[in-house]
Write a protein that holds these residues in place. Structure first.
Motif, PDB file in Angstrom:
ATOM      1  N   LYS A  23      73.003  21.059  64.503  1.00 33.13           N
ATOM      2  CA  LYS A  23      73.236  19.705  65.008  1.00 33.13           C
ATOM      3  C   LYS A  23      74.728  19.543  65.297  1.00 33.13           C
ATOM      4  N   ALA A  24      75.051  19.238  66.569  1.00 31.31           N
ATOM      5  CA  ALA A  24      76.458  19.196  66.986  1.00 31.31           C
ATOM      6  C   ALA A  24      77.215  18.044  66.338  1.00 31.31           C
ATOM      7  N   ALA A  25      78.395  18.350  65.783  1.00 28.56           N
ATOM      8  CA  ALA A  25      79.263  17.308  65.214  1.00 28.56           C
ATOM      9  C   ALA A  25      80.573  17.209  65.982  1.00 28.56           C
ATOM     10  N   VAL A  26      81.005  18.328  66.583  1.00 26.83           N
ATOM     11  CA  VAL A  26      82.208  18.357  67.421  1.00 26.83           C
ATOM     12  C   VAL A  26      81.823  19.082  68.697  1.00 26.83           C
ATOM     13  N   LYS A  27      82.090  18.416  69.855  1.00 28.18           N
ATOM     14  CA  LYS A  27      81.582  18.933  71.121  1.00 28.18           C
ATOM     15  C   LYS A  27      82.706  19.235  72.108  1.00 28.18           C
ATOM     16  N   ASN A  28      82.915  20.488  72.346  1.00 26.48           N
ATOM     17  CA  ASN A  28      83.771  20.933  73.437  1.00 26.48           C
ATOM     18  C   ASN A  28      85.170  20.305  73.394  1.00 26.48           C
ATOM     19  N   VAL A  29      85.801  20.352  72.266  1.00 30.22           N
ATOM     20  CA  VAL A  29      87.111  19.709  72.094  1.00 30.22           C
ATOM     21  C   VAL A  29      88.244  20.698  72.386  1.00 30.22           C
ATOM     22  N   TYR A  86     101.498  12.068  68.733  1.00 32.61           N
ATOM     23  CA  TYR A  86     100.356  12.299  69.623  1.00 32.61           C
ATOM     24  C   TYR A  86      99.106  11.749  68.952  1.00 32.61           C
ATOM     25  N   THR A  87      98.187  11.268  69.768  1.00 33.31           N
ATOM     26  CA  THR A  87      96.945  10.730  69.219  1.00 33.31           C
ATOM     27  C   THR A  87      95.763  11.316  69.975  1.00 33.31           C
ATOM     28  N   SER A  88      94.739  11.713  69.203  1.00 31.29           N
ATOM     29  CA  SER A  88      93.488  12.108  69.858  1.00 31.29           C
ATOM     30  C   SER A  88      92.414  11.119  69.427  1.00 31.29           C
ATOM     31  N   PHE A  89      91.703  10.611  70.390  1.00 29.54           N
ATOM     32  CA  PHE A  89      90.644   9.646  70.121  1.00 29.54           C
ATOM     33  C   PHE A  89      89.299  10.323  70.320  1.00 29.54           C
ATOM     34  N   MET A  90      88.479  10.303  69.283  1.00 29.38           N
ATOM     35  CA  MET A  90      87.156  10.940  69.341  1.00 29.38           C
ATOM     36  C   MET A  90      86.060   9.895  69.242  1.00 29.38           C
ATOM     37  N   GLU A  91      84.948  10.231  69.833  1.00 28.75           N
ATOM     38  CA  GLU A  91      83.767   9.380  69.729  1.00 28.75           C
ATOM     39  C   GLU A  91      82.547  10.285  69.826  1.00 28.75           C
ATOM     40  N   MET A  92      81.637  10.162  68.889  1.00 28.39           N
ATOM     41  CA  MET A  92      80.399  10.941  68.863  1.00 28.39           C
ATOM     42  C   MET A  92      80.636  12.437  69.122  1.00 28.39           C
ATOM     43  N   GLY A  93      81.644  12.964  68.454  1.00 26.98           N
ATOM     44  CA  GLY A  93      81.896  14.401  68.531  1.00 26.98           C
ATOM     45  C   GLY A  93      82.741  14.840  69.705  1.00 26.98           C
ATOM     46  N   GLY A 115      83.288  12.872  63.818  1.00 26.67           N
ATOM     47  CA  GLY A 115      83.622  14.296  63.721  1.00 26.67           C
ATOM     48  C   GLY A 115      85.068  14.595  63.347  1.00 26.67           C
ATOM     49  N   LYS A 116      85.823  13.574  62.945  1.00 26.35           N
ATOM     50  CA  LYS A 116      87.251  13.764  62.644  1.00 26.35           C
ATOM     51  C   LYS A 116      87.462  14.767  61.504  1.00 26.35           C
ATOM     52  N   SER A 117      86.749  14.551  60.402  1.00 27.25           N
ATOM     53  CA  SER A 117      86.950  15.444  59.248  1.00 27.25           C
ATOM     54  C   SER A 117      86.456  16.849  59.553  1.00 27.25           C
ATOM     55  N   THR A 118      85.352  16.936  60.258  1.00 25.39           N
ATOM     56  CA  THR A 118      84.805  18.253  60.630  1.00 25.39           C
ATOM     57  C   THR A 118      85.822  19.022  61.461  1.00 25.39           C
ATOM     58  N   LEU A 119      86.424  18.316  62.435  1.00 25.92           N
ATOM     59  CA  LEU A 119      87.415  18.964  63.290  1.00 25.92           C
ATOM     60  C   LEU A 119      88.638  19.369  62.466  1.00 25.92           C
ATOM     61  N   LEU A 120      89.106  18.451  61.607  1.00 28.70           N
ATOM     62  CA  LEU A 120      90.292  18.740  60.797  1.00 28.70           C
ATOM     63  C   LEU A 120      90.055  19.977  59.926  1.00 28.70           C
ATOM     64  N   ARG A 121      88.869  20.043  59.291  1.00 33.62           N
ATOM     65  CA  ARG A 121      88.577  21.178  58.402  1.00 33.62           C
ATOM     66  C   ARG A 121      88.493  22.505  59.151  1.00 33.62           C
ATOM     67  N   SER A 122      88.202  22.425  60.459  1.00 25.21           N
ATOM     68  CA  SER A 122      88.139  23.681  61.221  1.00 25.21           C
ATOM     69  C   SER A 122      89.539  24.260  61.418  1.00 25.21           C
ATOM     70  N   LEU A 123      90.573  23.418  61.263  1.00 24.99           N
ATOM     71  CA  LEU A 123      91.932  23.866  61.560  1.00 24.99           C
ATOM     72  C   LEU A 123      92.528  24.732  60.457  1.00 24.99           C
TER      73      LEU A 123
END
Ligand SMILES: Nc1ncnc2c1ncn2[C@@H]1O[C@H](COP(=O)(O)OP(=O)(O)O)[C@@H](O)[C@H]1O
Ligand SMILES: [Mg+2]
Length: 263
Positions: free
Chosen positions: A31-37, A227-234, A56-64
């Motif tokens: 199930k996708a949580a972060v999509k093509n970022v 810098y700011t990144s704005f995410m919505e629904m992955g 998906g903010k925490s998911t993305l952060l943890r991938s770093l």
């Protein structure tokens, strides 16, 4: 590959954007949580990640820093490079990655040990060769906590206030001599004065470290990030210089979010 060799090879390629995300997709059991970022995180700057809960903010952060490696159902696709090197490359040691890219969490989580031991423990098991006393002092100073704790270093970390505990966790991360600090809503459990302390600290730290902060507090993102990144629904809806995101957003969704019309 040994930690040292991993460190050397990671360090060897300089680049402007210290972390570069290319078409990153992350899913939990399919199930996708972060999509093509895709975006780059600039060295010695503060980059914030904002967006509604569950986007998906925490998911993305943890991938770093490969923290998602601890969650078995996670699949990560795309490419993340750190100073030009593939963070997920086979030869890369994920333990070394997490030393170079430290993490601070929402709820302060000091070990139930003394203030001193909270700082000394990680470098100790990592074979730190310098003076541990000096490292403890330097780390606490950098985390703007030294003056408050220098006379009680051997008291329990749990005797500190919430805001002090969070600065202790930052000091503990700094003691590992990272290049990058990832912070996942580091102020959301803190009162306004402790929050202001941490925000001031983040501003000071960026001269030495690269900082990525997840926050659901838009004023905080506007105040502290470059810098700011704005995410919505992955999805990454918009990435840019913070001032532009908040005053001249290109996307209608960004404008609606930053002006408080939803989320
Ligand atoms: N460990 C997990 N297992 C399964 N799904 C998860 C897990 N962690 C997060 N998710 C899901 O991934 C999506 C993004 O979550 P998260 O990254 O925590 O969002 P945010 O930090 O923006 O609130 C949500 O739909 C959430 O339910
Ligand atoms: Mg989160």
């Amino acid at each position: 590959m040994s930690l040292q060799r991993a460190a050397k090879s990671i360090r060897s390629i300089p680049a402007e954007g210290v972390l570069d995300l290319q078409q990153v997709n992350i899913s939990y059991s399919g199930k996708a949580a972060v999509k093509n970022v895709s975006f780059a995180i600039a060295k010695h700057n503060v980059t914030s990640i904002i967006g509604p809960s569950g986007c998906g903010k925490s998911t993305l952060l943890r991938s770093l820093n490969r923290m998602n490696d601890f969650i078995p159902e996670v699949t990560t696709e795309g490419k993340i490079t750190f100073d030009g090197q593939d963070l997920y490359g086979q030869e890369v040691d994920s333990v070394e990655v997490r030393r170079r890219i430290g993490m601070v969490f929402q709820k302060p989580n000091p070990f139930p040990k003394s203030i001193y031991k909270n700082i000394a423990w990680g470098p100790g098991i990592n074979g730190y060769e310098g003076s541990i006393d000096e490292l403890v002092e330097r780390s606490l100073k950098r985390a703007a906590l030294w003056d408050e704790v220098k006379d009680r270093l051997h008291e329990s970390a749990l005797s500190l206030s919430g805001g002090q505990q969070q600065r202790l966790c930052i000091a503990r991360a700094l003691a590992m001599e990272p290049d990058i600090l990832l912070m996942d809503e580091p102020c959301s459990a803190l009162d306004p004065i402790s929050t202001a302390h941490i925000e001031d600290l983040i501003f000071e730290l960026k001269s030495r470290y690269t900082i990525v902060i997840v926050t659901h507090n838009m004023q905080q993102a506007a105040r502290i990030s470059d810098y700011t990144s704005f995410m919505e629904m992955g999805e990454l809806i918009e990435f840019g210089v913070t001032d532009q995101i908040f005053t001249r957003p290109r996307q209608k969704r960004t404008e609606e979010y930053v002006t408080g019309r939803f989320g």
